[in-house]
Write a protein that holds these residues in place. Structure first.
Motif, PDB file in Angstrom:
ATOM      1  N   SER A   1       0.914  -1.195   0.079  1.00 30.84           N
ATOM      2  CA  SER A   1       0.054  -0.038   0.053  1.00 30.84           C
ATOM      3  C   SER A   1       0.874   1.226   0.032  1.00 30.84           C
ATOM      4  CB  SER A   1      -0.913   0.071   1.043  1.00 30.84           C
ATOM      5  OG  SER A   1      -0.318   0.021   2.436  1.00 30.84           O
ATOM      6  N   PRO A   2       0.451   2.369  -0.561  1.00 31.16           N
ATOM      7  CA  PRO A   2       1.081   3.488  -0.321  1.00 31.16           C
ATOM      8  C   PRO A   2       1.873   3.705   0.964  1.00 31.16           C
ATOM      9  CG  PRO A   2      -1.018   3.876  -1.310  1.00 31.16           C
ATOM     10  CD  PRO A   2      -1.153   2.620  -0.899  1.00 31.16           C
ATOM     11  N   LEU A   3       3.129   4.234   0.974  1.00 32.92           N
ATOM     12  CA  LEU A   3       3.775   4.733   2.184  1.00 32.92           C
ATOM     13  C   LEU A   3       3.274   6.004   2.649  1.00 32.92           C
ATOM     14  CD1 LEU A   3       7.283   4.396   0.565  1.00 32.92           C
ATOM     15  CD2 LEU A   3       6.414   2.752   1.733  1.00 32.92           C
ATOM     16  N   ALA A   4       3.362   5.896   4.086  1.00 36.03           N
ATOM     17  CA  ALA A   4       2.847   7.112   4.553  1.00 36.03           C
ATOM     18  C   ALA A   4       3.621   8.362   4.284  1.00 36.03           C
ATOM     19  CB  ALA A   4       3.279   6.930   6.279  1.00 36.03           C
TER      20      ALA A   4
ATOM     21  N   ALA B   1       4.745  15.647   2.274  1.00 36.70           N
ATOM     22  CA  ALA B   1       3.559  15.688   3.276  1.00 36.70           C
ATOM     23  C   ALA B   1       2.462  15.385   2.223  1.00 36.70           C
ATOM     24  CB  ALA B   1       3.400  17.231   3.628  1.00 36.70           C
ATOM     25  N   ASN B   2       2.664  15.439   1.080  1.00 31.82           N
ATOM     26  CA  ASN B   2       1.199  15.077   0.299  1.00 31.82           C
ATOM     27  C   ASN B   2       1.332  13.947  -0.696  1.00 31.82           C
ATOM     28  OD1 ASN B   2       3.015  16.236  -1.928  1.00 31.82           O
ATOM     29  ND2 ASN B   2       1.798  17.470  -3.061  1.00 31.82           N
ATOM     30  N   GLY B   3       2.306  13.435  -0.260  1.00 30.14           N
ATOM     31  CA  GLY B   3       2.450  12.056  -1.186  1.00 30.14           C
ATOM     32  C   GLY B   3       3.167  12.364  -2.408  1.00 30.14           C
ATOM     33  N   CYS B   4       3.441  13.520  -2.676  1.00 26.94           N
ATOM     34  CA  CYS B   4       4.005  14.091  -4.050  1.00 26.94           C
ATOM     35  C   CYS B   4       2.993  14.035  -5.091  1.00 26.94           C
ATOM     36  CB  CYS B   4       5.297  13.374  -4.553  1.00 26.94           C
ATOM     37  SG  CYS B   4       5.072  12.058  -5.236  1.00 26.94           S
ATOM     38  N   ASN B   5       1.587  13.792  -4.772  1.00 27.32           N
ATOM     39  CA  ASN B   5       0.483  13.956  -5.779  1.00 27.32           C
ATOM     40  C   ASN B   5      -0.096  15.158  -5.852  1.00 27.32           C
ATOM     41  OD1 ASN B   5       0.900  11.145  -6.159  1.00 27.32           O
ATOM     42  ND2 ASN B   5      -1.379  10.704  -6.461  1.00 27.32           N
ATOM     43  N   PRO B   6      -0.716  15.544  -6.856  1.00 28.97           N
ATOM     44  CA  PRO B   6      -1.490  16.865  -7.212  1.00 28.97           C
ATOM     45  C   PRO B   6      -2.782  16.658  -6.695  1.00 28.97           C
ATOM     46  CG  PRO B   6      -1.216  15.813  -9.322  1.00 28.97           C
ATOM     47  CD  PRO B   6      -0.286  14.994  -8.277  1.00 28.97           C
TER      48      PRO B   6
END
Length: 789
Positions: free
Chosen positions: A114-117, A150-155
């Motif tokens: 699953s996605p990392l924190a 902090a934002n998971g590098c997602n827009p």
């Protein structure tokens, strides 16, 4: 120069021998003079240096690593893939995942489950358990680290498309509303609070496997010609917690006709042109779509017979199957043509009507086309022991049978018993009289075969068999039978003119001797005489109402005999006087009277409910639960969607319509608490309660007095209230016709027959002397005592 390249690395620390045989030849065919052989030994480490890690991703000490990144390591040589696993290639803290490799076995990838924190420092480790193809291990553990943003590098997520499209018109009222996002979303954040349709639309939200497409399904069709607005709020978030940048809103307009074509009739039963249809058939119509239930009733769905005469019945609508059902109030006439009609007033939820009236015909057969019910009681009872050898054997049917078909061939006693078969005047009680006494201490088997038929030629569905055992000694001649009670009682006054006259004997009687010669009512009363299944209760049913204000004398003569041939010691004579006024007749219950509990959709029970004196049935539903712990006291049985339950529901419909259709009722108050009511017909168009006290039903000395209550809506009793009977009133003569549902309060005592249009709820500890019969809904029980009236 010739080169031998091994298919895989040679084993370490091993002596190998190479050979060129004399089979090797030059271009002129000259062979080697002799085999040429040499040997060599491989090194312990395959002569390879230890493997090293050339590069990793994310790079060591990198920041801003996307939460959905994978972790890779590239080695200096091919590795033993079995040694690069979840134990030797780890990501901490607390990351699980899968490990894969490329074709060269040099690049290994750790893919988190699953996605990392976000905003977290992670450490990746390759331990010295990692080895190359020759078994050479890493010289030391290889460790590197990286940090997620902090934002998971997602827009922020965006909405790519919606249906219906923004500003669209002519949208079908039964449409669903969907939104497709730019990435997978956190499904917990897309709910009825963040995904709404207004004005006033409720519904459920689902999503596809990718978690990118979300669907809002309205609970019911949207209104026609209406502008709706759909909104996705900023509470909607992706897997990294990024919300929509702003609320996303779009609108659409529904079509004037719901964009549905007119409904059509898909099928009917009986089919058009059918012949030989069973007279107890129900008539159904299945539509092409859901219909507005309020438009399916006796005015839009009609059945007519000869001369367009209307057939009385009850119309219901099954939303689960889009089917309208016409249930006749009684069986249709035999050998008759009927016409069924669905009019253009039947409409769907959008107001679209049938294009034209739908009409079809069918003809009933000359036969009721259902096997007769088997005997309801026998003498001696099945399994009896110590039976007197001079006994007479008898069977009582619940309907008339063809006496020509019940004879010494179809009614037998074995082993080796001959005898004669007789029947009573109603053709329901058949008696086998052995030619002589039966043998002592012998098991006998009685059989009524499928050769036994009703007057229409319908045979029993299977042989009816029971056994009994004679005693070890001959029985002493029993005393002469006596009459132990009569109704109306001797000297009774105020007897209803529509009464029946009964006499109860001290023992079972020979039905062949109970007839219009031995049981008479004077002056000048004709009628039919029957004997019940126990053989002890004889009933004289007058051909018409008795005259009012008249004294009648009933006589049982010494011509009546018991099963051993003993006659009454003397004629039994009693008198009674009819009232000066007509009395209310009881509701005709038909086969529904055989049931204590009868439901349509379900019957459910919680706790130690006891049902005694009558059966439990369900039709057309399929779920009876809670038995056990609930129990049926023999001979009570359960009828689950069988012909007996279906017929009982048909008879219940007839009884309900009969009770609801009576006129001339007195006003019934909304709360019966503290009232004393005398026999008669009572009515209210609304609800009735028993809220704070008891209601007393006083028969004023007339055991046949009838009470009928017409209740337009609900019947409710409160905790520990009672229906009290006085003056000889009997629960069997009390009828509660309830226009919707009935609820009996905790630990209350209730008496009478409840005929509810929908459901009946009997709460904890209720004692019901009567019947709970629901036409279209459920019966719910909870630790009750329910006994036959």
């Amino acid at each position: 120069v010739f080169t031998f390249t091994p298919s895989s690395p040679l084993a370490v620390s091993t002596v190998y021998s190479a050979a060129l045989s004399t089979g090797v030849r030059d271009l002129f065919g000259n062979a080697l003079a002799t085999n040429f052989v040499w040997s060599f030994t491989t090194a312990a480490n395959g002569c390879n240096p230890p493997p090293t890690v050339l590069s990793v991703t994310p790079p060591n000490a990198s920041t801003g690593v996307c939460s959905n990144s994978v972790v890779t390591a590239t080695f200096s040589e091919a590795m033993n893939v079995a040694t690069v696993n979840a134990a030797t290639f780890t990501v901490a803290p607390g990351v699980s995942g899968t490990i894969t490799h490329d074709a060269s076995n040099a690049v290994f990838t750790f893919t988190p489950s699953s996605p990392l924190a976000v905003s977290t420092v992670y450490s990746a480790t390759l331990s010295t358990g990692v080895r190359d193809s020759f078994g050479n291990a890493l010289a030391t553990n290889f460790v590197w680290s990286f940090t997620t943003p902090a934002n998971g590098c997602n827009p922020p997520p965006t909405v790519l498309s919606v249906t219906p499209p923004n500003a669209s018109t002519g949208v079908c009222s039964n449409s669903v509303v969907t939104a497709t996002f730019s990435e997978a979303m956190n499904v917990a954040t897309v709910n009825t609070s963040t995904f709404t349709v207004t004005p006033g639309v409720t519904g459920t939200i689902t999503h596809d496997a990718s978690n990118t497409v979300f669907t809002f399904t309205p609970s019911s069709p949207m209104a026609v010609s209406t502008v709706y607005s759909a909104t996705l709020s900023t509470g909607v978030r992706d897997l990294f917690g990024n919300p929509l940048a702003t609320n996303f809103v779009w609108s659409f307009t529904t079509a004037a006709n719901g964009c549905n074509p007119p409904p059509t009739v898909l099928s009917v039963t009986p089919p058009n042109g059918s012949v030989g249809v069973c007279p107890n058939m129900i008539v159904t119509v299945t539509f092409s779509e859901a219909m507005n239930p309020s438009s399916i009733d006796g005015t839009t769905f009609a059945l007519t017979g000869p001369g367009s005469s209307p057939v009385a019945g009850h119309v219901t609508y099954n939303a689960a199957s889009d089917t309208a059902i016409f249930t006749p109030s009684s069986s249709l006439a035999l050998s008759t043509v009927y016409t069924a009609t669905i009019t253009t007033a039947a409409r769907d939820p959008f107001g679209n009507t049938l294009a034209t009236d739908f009409v079809w015909n069918f003809s009933t057969g000359a036969n009721p086309c259902q096997p007769p019910a088997p005997p309801v009681s026998v003498t001696p009872p099945t399994g009896s022991a110590e039976v007197c050898p001079n006994i007479i054997v008898a069977a009582t049917f619940p309907q008339a049978m063809d006496p020509a078909t019940i004879n010494a061939t179809t009614f037998t006693v074995t082993p080796g018993v001959t005898g004669t078969v007789t029947h009573d005047s109603s053709n329901t009680i058949f008696t086998f009289s052995p030619s002589g006494n039966l043998a002592l201490s012998t098991v006998y088997t009685v059989t009524i075969t499928t050769g036994a038929k009703d007057p229409f030629g319908n045979a029993l569905a299977s042989n009816f068999v029971w056994t009994f055992t004679t005693g070890t000694t001959s029985c002493a001649p029993p005393p002469p039978p006596t009459v132990v009670s009569v109704s109306p009682g001797g000297g009774a006054a105020g007897v209803c003119p529509n009464t029946v006259i009964t006499a109860t004997f001290s023992e079972a009687m020979d039905p062949a001797t109970i007839n219009n010669t031995t049981f008479t009512v004077a002056p000048g009363v004709t009628g039919t005489v029957t004997l019940d299944g126990t053989g002890q209760i004889a009933t004289f049913t007058p051909s018409g109402n008795l005259a009012v204000g008249t004294t009648y004398t009933a006589t049982i003569t010494t011509g009546v005999l018991d099963l051993f041939g003993n006659a009454l010691a003397s004629d039994f004579v009693w008198s009674f006087t009819t009232t000066m006024l007509a009395c209310q007749a009881p509701v005709p219950m038909g086969s529904a009277a055989n049931f204590e509990v009868l439901g349509a959709s379900t019957v459910t029970n919680t706790g130690p409910t006891i049902v005694s004196g009558g059966d439990l049935g369900l039709s057309p539903g399929s779920s009876v639960t809670g038995f056990p712990p609930g129990t049926l006291t023999p001979p009570a049985v359960m009828h689950l969607t069988d012909p007996a339950a279906a017929q009982a529901q048909l008879d219940l419909s007839i009884a309900y319509d009969y009770a609801a259709g009576l006129t001339g009722a007195a006003l019934l108050p909304g709360d019966m608490s503290g009232l004393t009511l005398t026999p008669g017909l009572y009515k209210t168009s609304t609800t009735v309660m028993l809220s704070g006290g008891n209601v007393t039903l006083d028969a004023q000395g007339n055991a046949n007095a009838v009470f009928i209550f017409q209740i337009g809506s609900t019947l409710t009793t409160i905790t520990s209230t009672q229906v009290v009977l006085a003056g000889g009133a009997q629960a069997k003569n009390i009828f509660w016709q309830v226009g919707s549902s009935a609820t009996l309060g905790t630990n209350s005592i209730f008496r009478g027959n409840i005929l509810a249009l929908t459901s009946i709820t009997i709460t904890t500890g209720v004692n019901l002397e009567g019947r709970a019969l629901a036409q279209n809904g459920a019966v719910t029980l909870d630790g009750n005592t329910i006994t036959a009236p």
